[in-house]
Design an enzyme around this catalytic site. Structure first.
Site, short mmCIF file in Angstrom:
data_model
loop_
_atom_site.label_atom_id
_atom_site.label_comp_id
_atom_site.label_asym_id
_atom_site.label_seq_id
_atom_site.Cartn_x
_atom_site.Cartn_y
_atom_site.Cartn_z
N ASP A 144 -5.42 -0.11 4.32
CA ASP A 144 -4.59 -1.00 3.52
C ASP A 144 -3.43 -1.49 4.40
O ASP A 144 -2.81 -0.70 5.13
CB ASP A 144 -4.05 -0.23 2.31
CG ASP A 144 -3.24 -1.10 1.38
OD1 ASP A 144 -3.83 -2.01 0.78
OD2 ASP A 144 -2.03 -0.85 1.24
N GLU A 161 -7.01 -4.54 6.40
CA GLU A 161 -6.34 -5.80 6.08
C GLU A 161 -5.42 -6.17 7.23
O GLU A 161 -4.44 -5.45 7.49
CB GLU A 161 -5.51 -5.65 4.81
CG GLU A 161 -6.30 -5.38 3.55
CD GLU A 161 -5.38 -5.25 2.34
OE1 GLU A 161 -5.62 -5.94 1.34
OE2 GLU A 161 -4.42 -4.47 2.39
#
Length: 615
Positions: A315, A344
């Site tokens: 993340d 990400e």
């Protein structure tokens, strides 16, 4: 409190230099009725070991003075008095914190105390035997969303998420990996049954207690239930990827185990000494600090070795340094050459990171750290940020970005500069933002938002158009060079009733219903057929660098990959195409790829055709 006990950006390098500890024995080492405890707390004035009979740490049975050793390690070895749990009482002058051991891997509910127990070792398993990410088809899941398919009143349980009914669905669809939203212990108490995705870390090294059978007190039970879930997926031939959030913790200071162990050292700070907020959640983890990086890598190794996790989705990977992500890949690859590491490639706000990991990273030939390709996503269905936008399948053509996406090449945001197509993670839906169906339905209504039943709102005519757009969107990502990723339920028009950020919304919004699979079986079969076709032809659809993608006219793309040529038509009209040199076409919409002995000379609106080259 005397500020000398606090770390800051100036003192962190000094701590790294004077107190970096390279041993692998921090936390608990158990030896029969005796144990050794090592707590890394270099700025503490004193540390005591508190031993408890109970998991709530209410019944103190002994307190042991720990001895300060080299490199900031506090040490105690001896009898643990028949107790079952422990805390460290860490003093910083007059201020005292009682905390669970951040390095240990078994804890009582809510990580109130660490448990005097160790995880039994077993042989690591990964059913995925490829080092090339593009051989994978990744499927995102949230434990609570899926638990409710087998138990409508569930608040999410490890043992329900791998129910045979769910696994049967995944196997029929044909995915190779499940990527599961955060499973480590997050800040909500076990007694809090409200919904949450879990991006609020509290203790990175122990399973989330709310996913364990209700009322448990033994941390080993939490371990075993999560292990059983992973094993159930593995037994079905499905690898498991863990969504990890090493970019921030839910709280700081007295609400952070890490701050209470080494104040402010685990976080990046701003020029005023406050917490930098690159996560957008109030703080950011300082993986540029040597012991923080060591902690994160040790934590990842723990999840692999003790739970047989086969990969990690990071993340807000942009909060980590590119160098850190490369080191993580190399270290984990030593355990399993087939491990997957991707994330990400952005942050959640202004970040203090230097050389953050904002793109894929090559770590050798055809391998490295992958990155989600938001350029391809936005081109296909419209951007998720900066206002509601439409994309290719809704008629706003982005031909050059479609070409790049099909080739696994880097786009305008430069997400895949590695030149390795497999490191481009292709998707049009994930847990964040609108579901694909909701985005397309709102677009059909010519609105920028909607709350309610979108199936009723668009009616039967709208539904048929949205289905075609949805299947076309899936075809782009599944047939592209790179690594395909789909969100759970995407394959049967999952809706969140227009909710674009459902992280703490109701179960009614988030839960999965397999009834949709039957109701929209045509969409499910299309996804199933596309996945089967891709996996049957890995020499054509994977990480090839000799493919071609060409815009014939706005919205019409010719894509040549290995033995196949595919025409994608995102326009509202059928289009003439050149079928010269082809004798067969491939039909996938039925769910089972089938070769046909004819080739059409047109491609329908919002559709695609697949030609096979002459043998």
């Amino acid at each position: 409190m005397d500020k000398k006990y606090y770390s800051n950006e100036n003192s962190a390098p000094s701590i790294d230099s004077a107190f970096y500890y390279d041993g692998n024995d921090l936390g608990l080492t158990l030896n029969g009725t005796s144990a050794s405890f090592k707590c890394w707390a270099p700025t503490a004035s004193n540390v005591r070991l508190l031993l408890f009979k109970d998991s709530a740490a209410k019944k103190l049975c002994a307190a042991k003075q720990m001895e300060r050793k080299e490199k900031g390690v506090w040490f105690f070895s001896g009898s643990y008095e028949g107790c079952s749990y422990y805390q460290y009482e860490i003093s910083f002058g007059a201020e005292i914190f009682k905390v669970a051991d951040i390095w240990h891997t078994v804890a009582s509910p809510d990580s109130v105390a660490s448990q005097i127990a160790v995880i039994e070792k077993s042989e690591y398993k990964n059913p995925f035997k490829e080092t090339d990410y593009s051989k994978a088809v990744i499927y995102e899941m949230h434990i609570r969303d899926w638990s409710r398919t087998v138990n409508p009143s569930s608040t999410g349980k490890f043992l329900e998420a791998a129910d045979p009914k769910i696994i049967s669905h995944l196997k029929e669809l044909g995915v190779t990996h499940v990527q599961i939203l955060p499973m480590f212990d997050y800040a909500q108490k076990n007694s809090d049954l409200s919904y949450n995705w879990g991006y609020n870390p509290f203790h990175y090294n122990v399973p989330e207690g709310r996913y364990v059978s209700q009322g448990y007190t033994d941390g080993i039970q939490a371990v075993k239930e999560m292990q059983q879930m992973v094993k159930s997926f593995h037994d079905a031939g499905i690898a498991v990827i863990m969504d990890v959030v090493y970019n921030h913790t839910d709280g700081t200071q007295n609400n952070s185990l890490y701050d209470m162990t080494v104040p402010k050292y685990f976080y990046r700070l701003n020029s005023e000494g406050g917490y930098s907020n690159g996560s957008g959640c109030g703080n950011e983890i300082a993986t540029n600090h040597k012991m923080v990086k060591k902690y994160v890598i040790d934590s990842l190794k723990h999840w692999m070795k003790d739970f047989h996790i086969n990969g990690f989705r990071f993340d807000l990977m942009g909060v980590q340094e590119q160098e850190t992500m490369s080191e993580i890949f190399y270290e984990l690859k030593k355990i399993d050459p087939c491990v997957m590491v991707y994330g990400e490639p952005w942050t959640g706000g202004e970040c203090a990171v230097k050389n953050g990991c904002s793109a894929s990273v090559a770590c050798g030939k055809n391998c490295g750290v992958g990155a989600f390709n938001d350029d391809f996503r936005d081109a296909i269905k419209g951007s998720e940020f900066g206002g509601f936008a439409k994309g290719h399948v809704q008629g706003i053509f982005c031909d050059s970005e479609i070409e790049k996406g099909l080739l696994g090449a880097t786009g305008k945001n430069n997400r895949n500069p590695s030149g390795i197509p497999s490191l481009s993670i292709h998707y049009v839906e994930c847990h964040d933002n609108y579901t694909l169906f909701d985005k397309l339905a709102i677009s059909y209504l010519e609105k920028i938002s909607y709350s309610g039943n979108l199936f009723e709102a668009i009616g039967n005519v709208g539904l048929e158009k949205v289905k075609r757009q949805d299947i076309l969107a899936a075809a782009y990502i599944i047939l592209a060079q790179g690594t395909p990723f789909i969100n759970g339920g995407q394959e049967f028009l999952r809706t969140k009733q227009g909710n674009e950020n459902s992280y703490n919304s109701s179960d009614e919004i988030n839960q999965i219903s397999l009834e949709f699979k039957t109701r929209y079986s045509d969409v499910f079969n299309a996804y199933k057929g596309l996945i089967a076709f891709r996996r049957k032809n890995p020499d054509s659809f994977g990480s090839k660098t000799d493919c071609l993608a060409k815009t014939i006219s706005p919205g019409l793309t010719k894509y040549t990959a290995g033995n196949f040529c595919i025409y994608f038509n995102a326009t509202d009209s059928s289009a003439k195409i050149d079928s010269a040199g082809f004798a067969n076409s491939i039909e996938v919409l039925s769910g089972k790829p089938e070769q046909k002995n004819f080739v059409p000379d047109t491609v329908d609106a919002k559709s695609f055709v697949i030609f096979k080259k002459l043998d």
